[in-house]
Design a protein around this motif. Structure first.
Motif, PDB file in Angstrom:
ATOM      1  N   GLY A  12       1.119  -1.132   0.071  1.00 18.41           N
ATOM      2  CA  GLY A  12       0.233   0.263   0.375  1.00 18.41           C
ATOM      3  C   GLY A  12       0.853   0.834   0.095  1.00 18.41           C
ATOM      4  N   SER A  13       0.595   2.173   1.051  1.00 17.05           N
ATOM      5  CA  SER A  13       1.901   3.423   0.962  1.00 17.05           C
ATOM      6  C   SER A  13       2.749   3.178   2.241  1.00 17.05           C
ATOM      7  N   VAL A  14       3.023   1.832   2.197  1.00 18.57           N
ATOM      8  CA  VAL A  14       4.508   1.412   3.394  1.00 18.57           C
ATOM      9  C   VAL A  14       5.493   0.893   2.404  1.00 18.57           C
ATOM     10  N   LEU A  15       6.728   1.574   2.418  1.00 22.75           N
ATOM     11  CA  LEU A  15       7.703   1.191   2.062  1.00 22.75           C
ATOM     12  C   LEU A  15       8.629   0.415   2.907  1.00 22.75           C
ATOM     13  N   PHE A  42      13.917   9.966  -1.634  1.00 25.86           N
ATOM     14  CA  PHE A  42      13.323   9.329  -2.124  1.00 25.86           C
ATOM     15  C   PHE A  42      11.753   8.892  -2.347  1.00 25.86           C
ATOM     16  N   SER A  43      11.268   8.891  -1.301  1.00 20.14           N
ATOM     17  CA  SER A  43       9.928   8.177  -0.328  1.00 20.14           C
ATOM     18  C   SER A  43       9.176   9.552  -0.212  1.00 20.14           C
ATOM     19  N   PHE A  44       9.857  10.409  -0.024  1.00 20.99           N
ATOM     20  CA  PHE A  44       8.738  11.639   0.510  1.00 20.99           C
ATOM     21  C   PHE A  44       8.770  11.942  -0.536  1.00 20.99           C
ATOM     22  N   GLU A  45      10.084  12.603  -1.401  1.00 24.39           N
ATOM     23  CA  GLU A  45      10.261  13.658  -2.522  1.00 24.39           C
ATOM     24  C   GLU A  45       9.660  13.328  -3.528  1.00 24.39           C
ATOM     25  N   ARG A  46      10.318  12.309  -3.474  1.00 30.25           N
ATOM     26  CA  ARG A  46       9.908  11.609  -5.273  1.00 30.25           C
ATOM     27  C   ARG A  46       8.638  10.558  -6.171  1.00 30.25           C
ATOM     28  N   ASN A  73       2.865   8.290  -3.840  1.00 34.77           N
ATOM     29  CA  ASN A  73       1.858   7.469  -2.824  1.00 34.77           C
ATOM     30  C   ASN A  73       2.875   6.685  -1.389  1.00 34.77           C
ATOM     31  N   ILE A  74       3.723   7.075  -0.974  1.00 37.38           N
ATOM     32  CA  ILE A  74       4.107   6.172  -0.202  1.00 37.38           C
ATOM     33  C   ILE A  74       4.102   7.317   1.374  1.00 37.38           C
ATOM     34  N   ASP A  75       4.165   6.746   1.842  1.00 38.47           N
ATOM     35  CA  ASP A  75       3.370   7.807   3.198  1.00 38.47           C
ATOM     36  C   ASP A  75       4.044   7.015   4.799  1.00 38.47           C
ATOM     37  N   GLN A  76       4.865   6.641   4.317  1.00 34.32           N
ATOM     38  CA  GLN A  76       5.654   5.530   5.482  1.00 34.32           C
ATOM     39  C   GLN A  76       6.521   5.202   5.164  1.00 34.32           C
ATOM     40  N   LEU A  77       7.879   4.896   5.722  1.00 34.75           N
ATOM     41  CA  LEU A  77       9.230   4.381   5.309  1.00 34.75           C
ATOM     42  C   LEU A  77       9.591   3.223   6.506  1.00 34.75           C
ATOM     43  N   LEU A  78       9.670   2.040   6.518  1.00 37.49           N
ATOM     44  CA  LEU A  78      10.116   1.540   7.720  1.00 37.49           C
ATOM     45  C   LEU A  78      11.976   0.854   7.190  1.00 37.49           C
ATOM     46  N   LEU A  79      12.465   1.176   7.287  1.00 38.33           N
ATOM     47  CA  LEU A  79      13.828   1.299   7.409  1.00 38.33           C
ATOM     48  C   LEU A  79      14.843   0.854   8.564  1.00 38.33           C
ATOM     49  N   ARG A  80      15.335  -0.705   7.815  1.00 34.14           N
ATOM     50  CA  ARG A  80      16.497  -1.423   9.045  1.00 34.14           C
ATOM     51  C   ARG A  80      18.006  -1.160   8.283  1.00 34.14           C
ATOM     52  N   LEU A  81      18.878  -0.936   8.962  1.00 33.97           N
ATOM     53  CA  LEU A  81      20.560  -1.532   8.896  1.00 33.97           C
ATOM     54  C   LEU A  81      20.225  -2.885   9.566  1.00 33.97           C
ATOM     55  N   ARG A 108       7.684   9.233   8.421  1.00 37.52           N
ATOM     56  CA  ARG A 108       6.226   8.975   8.147  1.00 37.52           C
ATOM     57  C   ARG A 108       6.309  10.631   7.124  1.00 37.52           C
ATOM     58  N   ARG A 109       5.738  10.961   6.184  1.00 38.14           N
ATOM     59  CA  ARG A 109       5.817  11.723   5.366  1.00 38.14           C
ATOM     60  C   ARG A 109       4.735  13.103   6.368  1.00 38.14           C
ATOM     61  N   GLY A 110       5.860  13.756   6.381  1.00 36.38           N
ATOM     62  CA  GLY A 110       5.612  15.384   6.495  1.00 36.38           C
ATOM     63  C   GLY A 110       5.968  15.380   7.782  1.00 36.38           C
ATOM     64  N   GLU A 111       6.672  14.853   8.582  1.00 38.71           N
ATOM     65  CA  GLU A 111       6.681  14.396   9.628  1.00 38.71           C
ATOM     66  C   GLU A 111       8.744  15.409  10.193  1.00 38.71           C
ATOM     67  N   TRP A 112       9.793  15.579   9.475  1.00 39.26           N
ATOM     68  CA  TRP A 112      10.318  15.902   9.525  1.00 39.26           C
ATOM     69  C   TRP A 112      10.939  17.270   8.501  1.00 39.26           C
ATOM     70  N   SER A 113      12.093  18.080   8.678  1.00 35.00           N
ATOM     71  CA  SER A 113      12.469  18.976   8.794  1.00 35.00           C
ATOM     72  C   SER A 113      13.427  18.894   7.159  1.00 35.00           C
ATOM     73  N   ASP A 114      13.695  20.148   6.603  1.00 36.08           N
ATOM     74  CA  ASP A 114      14.396  20.381   5.713  1.00 36.08           C
ATOM     75  C   ASP A 114      15.625  20.181   6.756  1.00 36.08           C
ATOM     76  N   SER A 115      15.628  20.777   8.060  1.00 38.19           N
ATOM     77  CA  SER A 115      17.237  21.109   8.949  1.00 38.19           C
ATOM     78  C   SER A 115      17.891  19.883   9.274  1.00 38.19           C
ATOM     79  N   ALA A 116      16.234  19.030   9.893  1.00 43.73           N
ATOM     80  CA  ALA A 116      16.467  17.043   9.960  1.00 43.73           C
ATOM     81  C   ALA A 116      17.329  16.698   9.261  1.00 43.73           C
TER      82      ALA A 116
END
Length: 179
Positions: free
Chosen positions: A75-78, A104-108, A111-119, A138-146
């Motif tokens: 869905g909207s979760v990558l 990539f997930s949120f600017e390009r 339809n992606i609203d959540q990125l789950l990332l694991r190293l 999550r989309r929209g919950e971070w800033s350019d400065s962050a």
């Protein structure tokens, strides 16, 4: 008479072929619409919908410091797992890779609203996998400065505010640096 008619037909045909080749070489408008067009799957500045058909193309265009081990689009979760090796363990580079995936997930994509990332680190002798770091962005919950702070963190520990913003969990292996 028949020979003259055949000769005229050949000359007219040859003339048309030469005329068409000159027009197409000059970039004339006659064949402009039929030229092959190549376009990037994800053009900068134009968010595209990420789906199973363009997932590989989109992710392969990102310059990451380590290879992708696993990807899932639900869905909207990558969900993305990055495979970290001892030789490629550079926190600064890994933070920049995380920032690229977030970008990539949120600017390009649209339809992606959540990125789950694991190293994930893998023991090459035993084949076991170890979680180093996990993030839930999550989309929209971070800033350019962050994002700039994440890109320029280097090998230092991230501030608590930044870890909270990106919902990061660091394991003891991450903190130790896989030594």
């Amino acid at each position: 008479m028949k020979v003259k008619w055949i000769l005229q037909s050949l000359l007219v045909t040859l003339g048309i072929v030469l005329l068409l080749s000159v027009v197409t070489r000059a970039g004339g408008p006659v064949f402009e619409h039929s030229r092959p067009v190549s376009a990037a799957v994800f053009e900068p500045g134009k968010p595209a919908e990420l789906n199973d058909g363009n997932l590989v193309d989109g992710l392969s265009a990102i310059e990451l410091p380590v290879p992708i081990a696993k990807v899932d689009l639900n869905g909207s979760v990558l969900s993305v797992d990055l495979k970290v090796t001892e030789e490629r363990f550079d926190k600064g580079e890994l933070y920049r890779g995380i920032a690229e995936l977030i970008s990539f997930s949120f600017e390009r994509t649209s339809n992606i609203d959540q990125l789950l990332l694991r190293l994930v680190a893998e023991d090459r002798w035993l084949g076991t996998r170890y979680l180093l770091l996990a993030a839930d962005v999550r989309r929209g919950e971070w800033s350019d400065s962050a994002m700039n702070e994440l890109r320029n963190a280097g090998d230092h520990e991230l501030p608590k505010e930044l870890r909270t913003l990106f919902r990061m969990t660091e394991t003891h292996l991450w903190k130790r640096g896989i030594n």
